[in-house]
Design an enzyme around this catalytic site. Structure first.
Site, short mmCIF file in Angstrom:
data_model
loop_
_atom_site.label_atom_id
_atom_site.label_comp_id
_atom_site.label_asym_id
_atom_site.label_seq_id
_atom_site.Cartn_x
_atom_site.Cartn_y
_atom_site.Cartn_z
N CYS A 1 43.58 42.02 31.48
CA CYS A 1 43.85 41.55 32.84
C CYS A 1 42.58 40.98 33.48
O CYS A 1 42.64 40.01 34.24
CB CYS A 1 44.44 42.68 33.69
SG CYS A 1 46.01 43.28 33.02
N THR A 2 41.44 41.57 33.15
CA THR A 2 40.17 41.07 33.67
C THR A 2 39.86 39.69 33.08
O THR A 2 39.49 38.77 33.82
CB THR A 2 39.03 42.07 33.35
OG1 THR A 2 39.33 43.31 34.02
CG2 THR A 2 37.68 41.55 33.82
#
Length: 151
Positions: A44-45
């Protein structure tokens, strides 16, 4: 996953600063709407940072980026600050929008089955119609792929 050619479900959700955003606020622009499982996790980062890096080029093409997860507004704020994000991330803890966009699904992780957000990206046109949908998203290259789709 919602079908291409259908009207995107309307929504209003708060961003990392608590300001509400509605899909109808973006009529006249293309919207890259991506759903992701959790703030500050590796995939997600990568995905959020990818969109932040490419945001100027995406905006040049008349599009906006909205990320959505179940995380709280406070979690989104920490994620934004820690990763120096420039994109808008929306909080949907009640899963109303997540379920409306059909991304709450059964997932298998290391043999364990649970319900969760399936990483999915939609491209919505200027009139609110879904023109692209991808539920086989590779987080690290999603932003590049979507920038290419705006050509």
């Amino acid at each position: 996953m919602l079908e291409i050619g259908t009207q995107a479900p309307e929504f209003t959700l708060p961003d990392q600063d608590g300001k509400n955003h509605s899909l109808k606020d973006y009529r006249g622009k293309k919207v890259i709407l991506y759903f992701y499982p959790k703030d500050n996790t590796p995939g997600c980062t990568k995905q959020a940072c990818g969109y932040s890096v490419l945001l100027p080029q995406i905006e040049e093409k008349g599009a906006v980026v909205l990320g959505i997860s179940r995380d709280s507004v406070a979690s989104h704020k920490r994620f934004e600050e820690k990763q120096n994000l420039s994109i808008t991330i929306l909080s949907d803890p009640e899963r109303q929008v997540i379920e409306a966009y059909d991304v709450w699904k059964e997932k298998k992780n290391y043999g364990k089955v649970s319900m969760g957000v399936v990483r999915t990206t939609y491209l919505i046109d200027e009139n609110g119609v879904i023109v692209m949908a991808n539920d086989k998203v590779k987080a690290a290259v999603d932003a590049e792929n979507m920038l290419g789709a705006l050509e």
